[in-house]
Structures are given as structure tokens and as C-alpha cells.
Design a protein around this motif. Sequence first.
Motif, PDB file in Angstrom:
ATOM      1  N   LYS A  84     -14.117  78.021  61.278  1.00 36.72           N
ATOM      2  CA  LYS A  84     -15.245  77.570  60.948  1.00 36.72           C
ATOM      3  C   LYS A  84     -14.720  79.141  59.080  1.00 36.72           C
ATOM      4  CE  LYS A  84     -17.365  79.323  65.326  1.00 36.72           C
ATOM      5  NZ  LYS A  84     -17.848  80.529  65.884  1.00 36.72           N
ATOM      6  N   MET A  85     -13.338  79.116  59.440  1.00 36.21           N
ATOM      7  CA  MET A  85     -13.187  79.994  57.693  1.00 36.21           C
ATOM      8  C   MET A  85     -13.219  79.954  56.821  1.00 36.21           C
ATOM      9  SD  MET A  85     -10.319  82.983  58.158  1.00 36.21           S
ATOM     10  CE  MET A  85     -10.723  83.573  59.155  1.00 36.21           C
ATOM     11  N   GLU A 123      -9.752  80.941  70.778  1.00 33.21           N
ATOM     12  CA  GLU A 123     -10.838  82.149  70.470  1.00 33.21           C
ATOM     13  C   GLU A 123      -9.830  82.457  68.541  1.00 33.21           C
ATOM     14  OE1 GLU A 123     -11.539  85.425  72.166  1.00 33.21           O
ATOM     15  OE2 GLU A 123     -11.008  84.341  74.302  1.00 33.21           O
ATOM     16  N   VAL A 124      -9.077  82.488  68.731  1.00 28.93           N
ATOM     17  CA  VAL A 124      -8.455  82.539  67.178  1.00 28.93           C
ATOM     18  C   VAL A 124      -8.842  81.503  66.348  1.00 28.93           C
ATOM     19  CG1 VAL A 124      -6.985  83.113  65.711  1.00 28.93           C
ATOM     20  CG2 VAL A 124      -7.006  84.550  67.942  1.00 28.93           C
ATOM     21  N   ILE A 157     -12.821  88.739  58.836  1.00 24.56           N
ATOM     22  CA  ILE A 157     -13.236  87.908  59.543  1.00 24.56           C
ATOM     23  C   ILE A 157     -13.321  87.528  60.643  1.00 24.56           C
ATOM     24  CG2 ILE A 157     -14.297  85.125  59.335  1.00 24.56           C
ATOM     25  CD1 ILE A 157     -14.029  84.824  56.222  1.00 24.56           C
ATOM     26  N   LEU A 158     -11.856  87.901  60.581  1.00 30.53           N
ATOM     27  CA  LEU A 158     -11.057  87.457  62.299  1.00 30.53           C
ATOM     28  C   LEU A 158     -11.824  89.021  63.210  1.00 30.53           C
ATOM     29  CD1 LEU A 158      -7.597  86.869  61.224  1.00 30.53           C
ATOM     30  CD2 LEU A 158      -9.179  85.488  63.019  1.00 30.53           C
ATOM     31  N   GLU A 168     -15.200  88.111  63.901  1.00 32.93           N
ATOM     32  CA  GLU A 168     -15.227  87.741  65.065  1.00 32.93           C
ATOM     33  C   GLU A 168     -15.211  87.841  65.961  1.00 32.93           C
ATOM     34  OE1 GLU A 168     -17.864  85.086  64.881  1.00 32.93           O
ATOM     35  OE2 GLU A 168     -17.859  85.440  62.675  1.00 32.93           O
ATOM     36  N   LEU A 169     -13.956  87.957  66.825  1.00 39.76           N
ATOM     37  CA  LEU A 169     -12.954  88.576  68.043  1.00 39.76           C
ATOM     38  C   LEU A 169     -13.526  89.748  68.295  1.00 39.76           C
ATOM     39  CD1 LEU A 169      -9.884  87.400  66.512  1.00 39.76           C
ATOM     40  CD2 LEU A 169     -11.690  86.090  68.218  1.00 39.76           C
ATOM     41  N   VAL A 217     -11.946  81.149  65.182  1.00 41.07           N
ATOM     42  CA  VAL A 217     -12.526  81.966  64.029  1.00 41.07           C
ATOM     43  C   VAL A 217     -12.483  81.011  62.914  1.00 41.07           C
ATOM     44  CG1 VAL A 217     -12.219  83.859  63.267  1.00 41.07           C
ATOM     45  CG2 VAL A 217     -12.448  83.694  65.739  1.00 41.07           C
ATOM     46  N   ARG A 237      -8.608  80.761  55.197  1.00 38.80           N
ATOM     47  CA  ARG A 237      -8.215  80.231  55.933  1.00 38.80           C
ATOM     48  C   ARG A 237      -5.930  79.845  55.842  1.00 38.80           C
ATOM     49  NH1 ARG A 237     -10.698  76.222  58.018  1.00 38.80           N
ATOM     50  NH2 ARG A 237      -9.756  74.806  57.208  1.00 38.80           N
TER      51      ARG A 237
END
Length: 157
Positions: free
Chosen positions: A105-106, A98-99, A148-149, A152-153, A102, A111
Motif C-alpha cells: 500500500k505504501m 502483514e508487513v 507508515i509501518l 499501520e502495524l 503495508v 517502499r
Amino acid sequence: MSDDILSHIPSLRAYSRVLCRNRSDAEDLVQETLLRAIEYAHQYKPGTNLRAWMFKIMRNLFFTQCRKSARERTGSTDCASERVSVGPGQEWHMMALEVRGVLDKMPAHYRETIVLVGALGVSYIDAAELLDCDIGTIKSRMNRARSILRMELELEF
């Protein structure tokens, strides 16, 4: 010096996986980075940050390979050896995926920053030097990447 170079292999592997997003390409990048670091060891200035120097070599190699691959189209996306036959069952692995999703997509500059500083423990100063930008830019990128993390999470801090 070669012992010092070899001690940084785990960090190089982690950074290469972020850059390449493909395990076999990442391993190749680590190998090439180690070869270059040993070949050009005479250019390393003792007393400076060896890990940052090797990360810079890796990043330069990666971008050189990107430019080459843009000119040379291969059928690597169809390679059967890249397909996973049995999926993992561990919960931690699923969370890591999952991480990773994300992170994929970053935007690349966020990133790279969050992996270097957040995951690999590179200092803000070294990250700024490695990514050729100001320390304020690194701090800003870290803040945005963390946001963002979190978003998104759906993490709560």
C-alpha cells in the motif's frame, strides 16, 4: 567476477520480489539481471559497488518490462499456476504477510527506499545513487516509510 556476481543472488531475489510482487516474475527478473550483469561485466568499473551496479541493472530492467507490459496485455492474472492451494500456518509468515500488505500500500518511492536501506542494508549513499536522488531525500523517505509501518502495524518503539 562471476563468483562476485553470484554472491549477490539472495539480495537480488529480495529486491526483485519487492519490485515485482509476483514470485515467478521476480525470479525471471533475477535471471535476466544475472544475464545482463555477466554480459556487460566488461563495463563494470572495478573498485565500485558491484551490488549497487547490479541493483541498477535490475531496476532498469524492471521499468523496461513495465513499459512493455503496459503495451502488451496478457491473461497472466487468470493463470492457475499463480494460485496458492494450501495456506501457510507459521506465525512468522503471517506477520510477514502483514508487513508485505503495508509495503504494497505504501507509495513506491518509500517502499523501494525502506527495502533497499532497511531490509537489504544498502547504504544511504548507494541508495541515493541507485534511486537517482539526494541523500537527504533518502533519509526523509526512510523516516516516512518507518512511520507508515509503525502506524499501520501499530508497533511501539
